[in-house]
Design a protein around this motif. Structure first.
Motif, short mmCIF file in Angstrom:
data_model
loop_
_atom_site.label_atom_id
_atom_site.label_comp_id
_atom_site.label_asym_id
_atom_site.label_seq_id
_atom_site.Cartn_x
_atom_site.Cartn_y
_atom_site.Cartn_z
N PHE A 1 62.89 68.12 37.05
CA PHE A 1 63.39 66.83 37.51
C PHE A 1 62.49 66.14 38.53
CE2 PHE A 1 67.54 69.20 36.83
CZ PHE A 1 67.73 68.70 35.57
N GLN A 2 61.58 66.87 39.13
CA GLN A 2 60.77 66.32 40.22
C GLN A 2 59.52 65.62 39.70
OE1 GLN A 2 60.22 70.04 42.30
NE2 GLN A 2 61.79 69.50 43.79
N THR A 3 59.17 64.49 40.34
CA THR A 3 57.95 63.79 39.95
C THR A 3 56.73 64.60 40.36
OG1 THR A 3 58.01 62.47 41.97
CG2 THR A 3 58.95 61.48 39.98
N GLN A 4 56.84 65.30 41.49
CA GLN A 4 55.77 66.20 41.93
C GLN A 4 56.44 67.55 42.22
OE1 GLN A 4 53.97 64.23 45.29
NE2 GLN A 4 52.67 63.01 43.96
N PRO A 5 56.37 68.47 41.28
CA PRO A 5 57.05 69.76 41.46
C PRO A 5 56.72 70.41 42.80
CG PRO A 5 56.20 69.58 39.23
CD PRO A 5 55.66 68.39 40.00
N ASP A 6 57.77 70.83 43.49
CA ASP A 6 57.63 71.40 44.83
C ASP A 6 58.49 72.65 44.93
OD1 ASP A 6 57.41 71.98 47.50
OD2 ASP A 6 58.31 70.13 48.20
N THR A 7 57.87 73.81 44.77
CA THR A 7 58.62 75.07 44.83
C THR A 7 58.94 75.45 46.28
OG1 THR A 7 56.56 76.32 44.77
CG2 THR A 7 57.68 75.95 42.66
N ALA A 8 58.37 74.75 47.25
CA ALA A 8 58.66 75.04 48.66
C ALA A 8 60.14 74.78 48.97
CB ALA A 8 57.77 74.21 49.57
N ILE A 9 60.77 73.89 48.21
CA ILE A 9 62.19 73.60 48.43
C ILE A 9 63.01 74.86 48.16
CG2 ILE A 9 64.16 72.26 47.60
CD1 ILE A 9 62.14 70.03 46.93
N LEU A 10 62.72 75.56 47.07
CA LEU A 10 63.45 76.79 46.76
C LEU A 10 63.20 77.86 47.81
CD1 LEU A 10 62.95 76.97 42.90
CD2 LEU A 10 65.02 76.33 44.15
N ASP A 11 61.97 77.93 48.31
CA ASP A 11 61.66 78.88 49.38
C ASP A 11 62.50 78.59 50.62
OD1 ASP A 11 59.77 80.05 47.72
OD2 ASP A 11 58.08 78.94 48.61
N ALA A 12 62.63 77.30 50.96
CA ALA A 12 63.42 76.91 52.13
C ALA A 12 64.89 77.29 51.96
CB ALA A 12 63.29 75.41 52.37
N VAL A 13 65.43 77.11 50.77
CA VAL A 13 66.83 77.48 50.50
C VAL A 13 67.00 78.99 50.65
CG1 VAL A 13 68.60 77.64 48.71
CG2 VAL A 13 67.36 75.53 49.04
N GLN A 14 66.06 79.76 50.14
CA GLN A 14 66.17 81.21 50.24
C GLN A 14 66.11 81.68 51.69
OE1 GLN A 14 63.22 82.72 47.52
NE2 GLN A 14 64.45 82.21 45.73
N GLN A 15 65.38 80.94 52.54
CA GLN A 15 65.25 81.32 53.95
C GLN A 15 66.44 80.86 54.79
OE1 GLN A 15 61.49 79.87 55.36
NE2 GLN A 15 60.32 81.10 53.92
N THR A 16 66.92 79.63 54.53
CA THR A 16 67.95 79.05 55.39
C THR A 16 69.35 79.05 54.78
OG1 THR A 16 67.62 76.80 54.55
CG2 THR A 16 66.24 77.49 56.41
N GLY A 17 69.44 79.18 53.46
CA GLY A 17 70.73 79.17 52.80
C GLY A 17 71.17 77.80 52.32
#
Length: 124
Positions: A76-92
């Protein structure tokens, strides 16, 4: 947490706690509820692979749910950013504005709320 349920005209109906059981005779089909929400709901596994997309998601993005299953959330992202998933895994939980695209290539800004849900405990 206490909240007041209200009718459309804002008349208070009942104060209730979010952890209270539903009244007798009332049941909720969670799958049906989520499927019909007027907002995009996409559920992924821990790696960000799509396991569910509701009806509104299909309309918004132009993909059938069956086409999305197993795809990376970055579809869905115009510029794929896997850092978002990393942030969710770290912060919840993460809330960000993100540039998204439809199947046809149309771009739009979206407020994205990602929350990591705890794994369901297996019964012994």
């Amino acid at each position: 947490m206490t909240r007041t349920l209200r009718c459309i005209d804002e008349t208070p109906v009942k104060e209730c706690r979010s952890d209270e059981p539903l009244p007798a005779g009332v049941s909720v089909d969670l799958h049906q509820l989520v499927s019909q929400l007027p907002a995009s709901v996409v559920i992924t596994d821990i790696e960000g692979r799509i396991a569910f997309a509701n009806d509104f998601s299909e309309q918004l993005y132009g993909y059938k749910c069956s086409e999305l299953l197993g795809q990376a959330l970055t579809v869905f992202q115009t510029q794929p950013d896997t850092a978002i998933l990393d942030a969710v895994q770290q912060t919840g939980s993460v809330r960000i504005r993100s540039s998204h695209r439809t199947r046809s290539g149309k771009s739009f800004e979206a407020l994205v709320c990602l929350t990591l849900l705890p794994a369901k405990q297996k019964e012994p």
